[in-house]
Design a protein around this motif. Structure first.
Motif, PDB file in Angstrom:
ATOM      1  N   CYS A 132      15.603   8.550 -39.532  1.00  0.00           N
ATOM      2  CA  CYS A 132      16.203   7.251 -39.251  1.00  0.00           C
ATOM      3  C   CYS A 132      15.096   6.204 -39.223  1.00  0.00           C
ATOM      4  O   CYS A 132      14.045   6.427 -38.618  1.00  0.00           O
ATOM      5  CB  CYS A 132      16.923   7.301 -37.900  1.00  0.00           C
ATOM      6  N   LYS A 186      15.057   3.513 -37.649  1.00  0.00           N
ATOM      7  CA  LYS A 186      14.939   2.909 -36.323  1.00  0.00           C
ATOM      8  C   LYS A 186      14.355   3.889 -35.326  1.00  0.00           C
ATOM      9  O   LYS A 186      13.490   3.553 -34.544  1.00  0.00           O
ATOM     10  CB  LYS A 186      16.320   2.511 -35.799  1.00  0.00           C
ATOM     11  N   HIS A 187      14.883   5.107 -35.342  1.00  0.00           N
ATOM     12  CA  HIS A 187      14.532   6.084 -34.307  1.00  0.00           C
ATOM     13  C   HIS A 187      13.539   7.142 -34.757  1.00  0.00           C
ATOM     14  O   HIS A 187      13.036   7.900 -33.942  1.00  0.00           O
ATOM     15  CB  HIS A 187      15.803   6.777 -33.801  1.00  0.00           C
ATOM     16  N   CYS A 242      22.082   8.888 -38.705  1.00  0.00           N
ATOM     17  CA  CYS A 242      21.230   9.167 -37.551  1.00  0.00           C
ATOM     18  C   CYS A 242      22.051   9.874 -36.476  1.00  0.00           C
ATOM     19  O   CYS A 242      23.197   9.512 -36.237  1.00  0.00           O
ATOM     20  CB  CYS A 242      20.682   7.854 -37.025  1.00  0.00           C
ATOM     21  N   THR A 247      21.535   9.800 -33.296  1.00  0.00           N
ATOM     22  CA  THR A 247      21.523   9.062 -32.037  1.00  0.00           C
ATOM     23  C   THR A 247      22.861   8.383 -31.798  1.00  0.00           C
ATOM     24  O   THR A 247      23.366   7.703 -32.695  1.00  0.00           O
ATOM     25  CB  THR A 247      20.409   7.994 -32.066  1.00  0.00           C
ATOM     26  N   CYS A 289      23.883   4.750 -32.943  1.00  0.00           N
ATOM     27  CA  CYS A 289      23.072   4.290 -34.077  1.00  0.00           C
ATOM     28  C   CYS A 289      23.909   4.393 -35.337  1.00  0.00           C
ATOM     29  O   CYS A 289      24.487   5.435 -35.613  1.00  0.00           O
ATOM     30  CB  CYS A 289      21.796   5.112 -34.219  1.00  0.00           C
TER      31      CYS A 289
END
Ligand SMILES: [Zn+2]
Ligand SMILES: [Zn+2]
Length: 110
Positions: free
Chosen positions: A9, A11-12, A38, A40, A43
């Motif tokens: 991901c 972002k993560h 993702c 999460t 997300c």
């Protein structure tokens, strides 16, 4: 797109899960294509052959997209090395990679 890739991901930086994404393309046409989501909770980042973007049912928000490409393939984040992101081309037969710094990653909550 390669079938054995494991994008992170953007972002993560967590390993994304392979999913099939479908979207209405107008009328009764529904398209399904391979993509990665993702894991999460909350997300909604997605990676597919068009690069990273935020998944939505409607038109894609161009501000959400995060695309590094090589020729006609999108690159995905393959791994993190210290302060760098290692990107790899998702196109079958292409082994090109690229390195960017971590700052390229959109911060969560933005
Ligand atoms: Zn995420
Ligand atoms: Zn390539």
């Amino acid at each position: 797109m390669k079938s054995d890739i494991k994008p992170l991901c953007d972002k993560h930086l967590l390993k994304m899960e392979a999913v099939g994404v479908s979207a209405k393309m107008g009328g009764s046409d529904v398209w399904t294509w391979p993509a990665f989501r993702c894991p999460t909770a909350g997300c909604d980042r997605l990676f597919d052959s068009g690069g990273y973007r935020t998944f939505s049912e409607g038109p894609v928000d161009p501000d959400s997209s995060n695309f590094i490409g090589c020729e006609d393939g999108a690159m995905f984040i393959e791994r993190v090395e210290e302060d760098n992101l290692i990107w790899r081309c998702s196109k079958v037969g292409c082994q090109r990679s690229r390195t960017t710094d971590l700052a390229f990653c959109p911060r969560s909550g933005v």
